[in-house]
Design an enzyme around this catalytic site. Structure first.
Site, PDB file in Angstrom:
ATOM      1  N   TYR A 230       0.869  -1.171   0.000  1.00  0.00           N
ATOM      2  CA  TYR A 230       0.000   0.000   0.000  1.00  0.00           C
ATOM      3  C   TYR A 230       0.910   1.228   0.000  1.00  0.00           C
ATOM      4  O   TYR A 230       1.648   1.462   0.971  1.00  0.00           O
ATOM      5  CB  TYR A 230      -0.893   0.028   1.239  1.00  0.00           C
ATOM      6  CG  TYR A 230      -1.800  -1.185   1.376  1.00  0.00           C
ATOM      7  CD1 TYR A 230      -3.112  -1.163   0.913  1.00  0.00           C
ATOM      8  CD2 TYR A 230      -1.336  -2.352   1.988  1.00  0.00           C
ATOM      9  CE1 TYR A 230      -3.946  -2.278   1.051  1.00  0.00           C
ATOM     10  CE2 TYR A 230      -2.153  -3.463   2.134  1.00  0.00           C
ATOM     11  CZ  TYR A 230      -3.457  -3.419   1.660  1.00  0.00           C
ATOM     12  OH  TYR A 230      -4.272  -4.522   1.797  1.00  0.00           O
ATOM     13  N   ASP A 305      23.097  -8.836  -6.918  1.00  0.00           N
ATOM     14  CA  ASP A 305      23.397  -7.456  -6.546  1.00  0.00           C
ATOM     15  C   ASP A 305      24.888  -7.134  -6.628  1.00  0.00           C
ATOM     16  O   ASP A 305      25.257  -5.966  -6.743  1.00  0.00           O
ATOM     17  CB  ASP A 305      22.904  -7.160  -5.129  1.00  0.00           C
ATOM     18  CG  ASP A 305      21.389  -6.986  -5.067  1.00  0.00           C
ATOM     19  OD1 ASP A 305      20.743  -7.069  -6.126  1.00  0.00           O
ATOM     20  OD2 ASP A 305      20.856  -6.776  -3.962  1.00  0.00           O
TER      21      ASP A 305
END
Length: 546
Positions: A230, A305
């Site tokens: 959200y 990464d």
């Protein structure tokens, strides 16, 4: 030749550095090829922090290959959480929403379904997927035997292996391990990359962020409107586990020592949200954005990464790292087992570095657009203007439908034989995926039988897909591991005797639409793809580890 008089405490074929999802997946893939693997991780255990959240369709296809896809799904959120919702505060209604395609519902282009899950739930499944030794609390501090690094302090020359210097962070004991190859999956702050002196290019640090893990009862605002994240004006609220737990992520405050973390989270929840916030952990981190200038130095290869750090928005980084090792591990195995030449490893950077740049560009755009929406909402709030019921986002509903980036990756290297004509051109290379059997592309998913996809025919071998296996029986294929699978006629736009040669990573290596052009066509293709000498020595088939 290497100086084998240098004392070492252990030997292995591949040393994997880093026990994140990328390193653990590499360990599992290499073990399936029968490669002796040792993994070392400087932390004492797997990460307890949620971190990466999204496992996309392509990664779930890799987990399907490893036999852990069902277990990963069982501890993940349901498909209804494959959505991002935008709100003024968590307690406010949505002003926008977008589905995460390939997560919220099955797609016709894959037999797998991606999931929303926390990294600390994913990693135990990956650790259990292999039995190769994994040493936790052991840090790599140095490397010797790296060709071309004579100018760096403490590094010497060695031709057929690398000696890794390791330190047990608990006891202080020092050991040395000789490996044929080192696979560095040790993160954005990679020690291995620093030792090699490999520079990075890109924006670098683009945001200082903080994640707050907390407990709270937020069901009244979220239970009927589930989402994987959200996004609110003052930070994002993220459900961590199906049974509970939350995280807040947002800009790091200037005075972290005196910050009321529960109050900061409460501000994002909303002024009318009368709910208790119990803070469990706080972690500060930097959103990095770069690609390494090289993915390989001799016998040391970077993945995940360590080779490309991308913003987390859109969930692209970890998944790109998993694709790295899926591309790389079969090549390392082939070189170690003798059915591939060392030159095959040159194709790793050639194939994956362009993908890293494309992924970085998309992830940076994702982050900038998310920050833009949040800033716009903050400005509206500060002005006192009533927010509209909905605002026009700077992307379409398909913005998070990045199947073109996930399934549409195409390789161009010596490990791919050309042909097949020009590929279909998608309307948007990030969102649109157009299946094709053109060499270099991922072999499209086609159902061969109930619950059996073309993707299920791939593994620790090359796969020849053809409607007429008998037409290819005279082809000499030793010493390469190869399986022949019948492809129903009419699929993949092949003639009755046509064939597709698919690499172990599921990408089409060669294509013969009308049948074998000669008795040595398959052997010549395998020789070229694997950079094998013209008269390779016979080798044993790869061992399948239990």
């Amino acid at each position: 030749m290497a100086d084998h008089n240098v004392p070492v405490d252990d030997e292995t074929e591949v040393l994997v550095v880093g026990a994140g999802p990328v390193g653990l997946t590499a360990r599992a893939l290499l073990e399936r090829w029968g490669v002796r693997v040792l993994l070392v991780e400087k932390h004492r255990r797997l990460s307890p922090f949620p971190r990466s959240r999204l496992v996309n369709v392509r990664s779930m296809e890799i987990f399907r290959l490893l036999g852990i896809d069902v277990k990963v799904t069982a501890t993940a959120f349901g498909p209804e959480f494959g959505r991002i919702r935008f709100r003024e505060t968590l307690a406010a209604p949505d002003f926008a929403s977008a589905a995460l395609v390939g997560i919220d519902a099955p797609v016709a282009e894959s037999p797998a379904l991606g999931v929303m899950t926390s990294q600390d739930r994913l990693e135990p499944h990956l650790l259990a997927a292999a039995s190769a030794p994994a040493r936790f609390g052991v840090e790599l501090t140095g490397l010797t035997g790296l060709t071309g690094l004579a100018g760096l302090a403490g590094l010497t020359e060695e031709e057929d292996g690398v000696v890794a210097h390791l330190v047990d962070r608990g006891s202080g004991a020092r050991t040395r391990v000789r490996a044929r190859y080192v696979l560095a999956a040790d993160g954005a702050n990679s020690t291995v990359r620093d030792l090699l002196g490999i520079a990075t290019a890109g924006p670098g640090a683009i945001a200082d962020l903080t994640t707050v893990v907390f407990d709270a009862d937020l069901d009244r605002w979220c239970a009927r409107h589930p989402a994987g994240v959200y996004v609110a004006a003052h930070g994002s609220v993220i459900p961590l586990y199906p049974e509970g737990g939350w995280a807040w992520a947002g800009a790091t405050p200037e005075d972290t020592g005196h910050t009321d973390w529960a109050g900061l989270v409460g501000h994002t929840l909303g002024t009318g949200a009368d709910v208790r916030v119990d803070v469990r952990r706080v972690q500060h981190w930097v959103m990095q954005a770069f690609v390494a200038e090289r993915f390989r130095h001799g016998r040391v290869l970077l993945a995940g990464d360590a080779s490309h750090a991308v913003p987390v928005v859109g969930g692209l980084g970890m998944n790109a790292g998993l694709a790295d090792v899926h591309n790389l591990c079969w090549k390392v195995a082939g070189v170690l087992r003798g059915w591939a030449g060392p030159g095959l490893l040159d194709s790793y950077e050639r194939e994956r570095r362009p993908v890293a740049h494309r992924t970085l560009a998309q992830a940076v755009a994702n982050a900038e657009l998310m920050f833009q929406v949040q800033a716009r909402r903050r400005e509206q709030s500060a002005s006192g203007a009533a927010p509209p019921e909905r605002i026009e986002l700077p992307w379409s509903e398909r913005y998070f439908a990045q199947l073109g980036l996930v399934l549409g990756v195409a390789y161009d290297s010596g490990a791919v034989l050309g042909g097949g004509g020009a590929p279909p051109e998608p309307e948007d290379e990030g969102t649109e995926y157009v299946p094709t059997t053109r060499p270099g592309h991922r072999m499209p998913h086609l159902w061969l039988a109930p619950e059996r996809s073309t993707l299920d025919t791939f593994g620790e071998w090359f796969t020849l897909l053809t409607p007429d296996p008998a037409a290819w029986r005279g082809q000499v294929t030793a010493p390469w591991p190869l399986r022949v699978e019948r492809l129903p006629g009419g699929l993949a736009d092949l003639g009755p005797q046509g064939a597709l040669l698919v690499r172990p990573d599921g990408h089409v290596g060669a294509r013969w639409p009308d049948g074998p052009p000669g008795g040595a066509a398959l052997r010549e293709a395998l020789t070229a793809i694997t950079a094998t000498p013209r008269s390779p020595m016979p080798v044993t088939a790869p061992r399948r580890c239990a």
